[in-house]
Scaffold this active site. Structure first.
Site, PDB file in Angstrom:
ATOM      1  N   LEU A 189       0.851  -1.200   0.000  1.00 29.89           N
ATOM      2  CA  LEU A 189       0.000   0.000   0.000  1.00 29.89           C
ATOM      3  C   LEU A 189       0.888   1.252   0.000  1.00 29.89           C
ATOM      4  O   LEU A 189       0.981   1.966   0.985  1.00 29.89           O
ATOM      5  CB  LEU A 189      -0.896  -0.045   1.250  1.00 29.89           C
ATOM      6  CG  LEU A 189      -2.253   0.630   1.193  1.00 29.89           C
ATOM      7  CD1 LEU A 189      -3.023   0.264  -0.062  1.00 29.89           C
ATOM      8  CD2 LEU A 189      -3.075   0.245   2.415  1.00 29.89           C
ATOM      9  N   HIS A 190       1.550   1.472  -1.131  1.00 32.81           N
ATOM     10  CA  HIS A 190       2.439   2.640  -1.205  1.00 32.81           C
ATOM     11  C   HIS A 190       1.638   3.857  -1.642  1.00 32.81           C
ATOM     12  O   HIS A 190       0.407   3.835  -1.628  1.00 32.81           O
ATOM     13  CB  HIS A 190       3.642   2.342  -2.111  1.00 32.81           C
ATOM     14  CG  HIS A 190       3.292   2.118  -3.549  1.00 32.81           C
ATOM     15  ND1 HIS A 190       3.306   3.136  -4.461  1.00 32.81           N
ATOM     16  CD2 HIS A 190       2.899   1.002  -4.206  1.00 32.81           C
ATOM     17  CE1 HIS A 190       2.937   2.648  -5.649  1.00 32.81           C
ATOM     18  NE2 HIS A 190       2.688   1.368  -5.513  1.00 32.81           N
ATOM     19  N   ALA A 191       2.312   4.922  -2.044  1.00 33.15           N
ATOM     20  CA  ALA A 191       1.645   6.203  -2.226  1.00 33.15           C
ATOM     21  C   ALA A 191       0.478   6.148  -3.221  1.00 33.15           C
ATOM     22  O   ALA A 191      -0.630   6.590  -2.900  1.00 33.15           O
ATOM     23  CB  ALA A 191       2.657   7.257  -2.661  1.00 33.15           C
TER      24      ALA A 191
END
Lengths: 88, 541
Positions: A13-15
């Site tokens: 769940l990155h940017a």
């Protein structure tokens, strides 16, 4: 209402996926929370979602409460399960 | 985990506070308490800053859209835009304003620190790097917040930076900063001299701290022993408070020496004078009832200007000092751009590029090289002569001819201005060669002023600002005392007064020596005046 999802995409769940999640969450009027282990954060806060540090395989619980809570839960679970359109 | 270390030099005092670490382009973030009636105004400032920051981001995004190279950047900016409207950012910041009764910048800092902390604990390197986005959004918001105010607002932190200019130290002091640490700098660094003058606690020469410290860390500065302690335990903080109390008690006991009455009771006849550079410093000097200003360093006005200050600009600066001292004597040292200040010296030197500035065109050498500079400064100083008791001091003298040449210009200026009374003209003894020919110099000078800092530096060939050799800077080297004795003997033989104005004047270990030598005055940073007055009093009993 609540539902469980597992992060599918490789980078977690990155940017960009977090932003997608938050953008979708903000379309609903109901309260939305995301839980990882004992940490619960505001599902409409990008900063808070990022601090969950949810990598691939992490189990999250999405909690919705209020107007259109069911639609919100379904839409958000579907987004996570789709892997945000990224490599799985 | 706590970490401790040693700095090269300190300006006195013990403090404990959180850190603001400044990179060269960073601004100091104001931190202060507010009353309940200002909560709403502060929240409004926050919302205004968010609106302004969002608008500027929108404009950047529009400008970049369709640009072939913007593909990677656009999602980042959109992420930032989303963060600006983040409900948690808004809630937490606004709640901190109320719960902690603090200004919005400080509240925002706390809020961001919370997020950043969460990132610091992550293992996933890829996710961890998103910390940078939060920091950039924070910077953007702070930029607009601080743009709204434009005025200097107080700060309650210890400011840590690579280096500080003297005027930055004065600004920190005005803002009420708790303390400062300069990573660079050695003994006698210019910023330290100013810090002692205004009484701001700080350390210089603390590179180890610079690499270890981050924004928001708690830091103890012991500028009495030149040590620091990062992220202290509760026990260590308690110990710091005990030390602070002991220091406070010691200073309290010195307060009885804050009046001149104690000098009059003594038989040594030594006057205590202050070294100053900024008008702000005379508050403390007057509070401690010094007998006058023994060394007014006139460089500052020149250092901060892009062009040479005019006669009128100089006059205003000098006049403020003369008025502040209310008739007490002031010794103006003519312009001396030391080697450590050369970075600013283009305005004097033009294309001159000395191989070795410490041995180059400084002090009286430059004044005689640029006669207009000398004459303008003398005019500006002497125009104040009717309103105070002023004398002139010539820096970096090595030969009697230099003093005579300055006197000739001074007499010309005196006549131009129609001054009746003669102005006294003194000679700095700060080069070993000057001490060796002190008898010649005494015959053309009205007084001597022994500049111990440069005298030690030139005698031992040690740059006191260079941390690699600063351990060799030892004022107790016998050669130093020998040269001082020669200068004092020559002054007394020729019946002219002698002042000691370097750091030795403020050293308790030297007080007895100066009493024995029968010097006429000791001039020092005001913060040392009480200590030395007590020492003189103790010695005479």
């Amino acid at each position: 209402m609540q539902g469980h999802v597992v992060i599918q995409n490789k980078l977690g769940l990155h940017a960009r996926p977090s932003a997608q999640f938050v953008a979708l969450a903000r379309q609903f009027a109901c309260d939305i929370q995301v839980q990882r282990l004992d940490i619960i954060v505001n599902g409409k806060s990008l900063m808070a979602i990022l601090t969950l540090a949810a990598s691939q395989g992490t189990l999250l619980t999405i909690i919705t409460k209020g107007q259109h809570e069911q639609e919100a839960l379904q839409a958000l679970c579907a987004l996570v399960n789709s892997g945000f359109g990224e490599a799985l | 985990m706590s970490l401790q270390g040693q700095a090269v030099t300190g300006s006195g005092g013990i403090v404990c506070a959180t850190v603001q670490k400044l990179d060269s382009q960073d601004q100091i973030i104001p931190e202060y308490s507010i009353h309940a009636q200002r909560f709403d105004a502060e929240k409004k400032r926050f919302l205004n800053a968010v609106a302004q920051a969002s608008q500027s981001l929108q404009e950047e995004i529009s400008a970049l859209q369709g640009h072939p190279h913007a593909k990677g950047l656009l999602p980042v900016l959109e992420t930032h835009l989303m963060m600006l409207s983040d409900p948690e950012l808004h809630d937490i910041t606004q709640r901190f304003i109320e719960d902690k009764s603090i200004n919005v910048e400080w509240a925002l800092k706390f809020c961001l620190a919370g997020f950043v902390q969460a990132f610091a604990e992550m293992d996933n390197v890829y996710l961890k790097s998103r910390q940078a986005d939060i920091e950039q959004v924070g910077k953007r918001l702070l930029h607009y917040l601080m743009d709204q105010t434009k005025v200097d607002e107080p700060v309650h932190a210890i400011i840590v930076a690579q280096d500080f200019s003297p005027s930055e130290i004065v600004r920190l002091w005005r803002l009420g900063a708790v303390g400062f640490v300069a990573a660079q700098g050695g003994k006698g660094s210019h910023a330290m001299i100013v810090a002692r003058g205004v009484g701001l606690t700080g350390l210089a020469g603390a590179q180890t701290l610079w690499s270890a410290v981050k924004d928001g860390d708690k830091l103890i500065l012991d500028a009495e022993n030149n040590t620091w302690l990062l992220n202290p335990s509760q026990e260590q903080e308690q110990h710091c408070q005990d030390l602070q109390k002991a220091l406070h008690d010691k200073q309290e006991s010195l307060q009885s020496y804050a009046t001149q009455a104690t000098s009059r009771e003594r038989s040594d006849g030594i006057s205590l004078l202050a070294n100053v550079e900024f008008v702000e410093e005379i508050t403390l000097a007057n509070q401690y009832e010094v007998d006058g200003i023994g060394l007014f360093r006139t460089e500052f006005l020149f250092m901060q200007s892009a062009a040479l200050p005019t006669e009128d600009e100089q006059y205003d600066y000098y006049h403020a000092m003369v008025q502040g001292m209310n008739g007490k004597p002031i010794t103006f040292r003519l312009l001396d751009v030391g080697a450590d200040k050369l970075a600013h010296a283009r305005i004097f030197f033009g294309d001159y590029d000395g191989e070795n500035p410490a041995l180059g065109l400084r002090g009286v050498r430059m004044l005689l090289h640029k006669p207009n500079l000398l004459k303008t400064q003398l005019r500006a100083i002497l125009r104040c002569a009717d309103e105070g008791d002023i004398s002139i001091l010539v820096p970096m003298v090595v030969a009697a001819e230099e003093v005579s040449a300055v006197r000739q210009v001074m007499v010309e200026v005196q006549q131009e201005l129609g001054l009746k009374s003669d102005i006294t003209l003194g000679c700095m003894i700060e080069v070993p060669g000057a001490a060796l020919v002190a008898d010649d110099l005494a015959q053309v000078s009205d007084f001597f002023s022994i500049g111990s800092n440069d005298l030690v530096q030139y005698t031992l060939a040690v740059d006191r600002a260079d941390e690699h050799v600063s351990y060799l800077y030892d004022a107790n080297h016998p050669a130093v005392k020998c040269l001082i004795q020669m200068a004092v003997d020559a002054a007394q033989k020729n019946d002219i007064p002698v002042i000691v104005c370097g750091e030795l004047a403020a050293s308790k270990a030297w007080t007895q020596t100066f009493v024995d030598m029968k010097v006429d005055a000791l001039s020092m940073a005001s913060s040392s005046v009480l200590t030395i007055r007590k020492q003189l009093s103790d010695l005479s009993n």
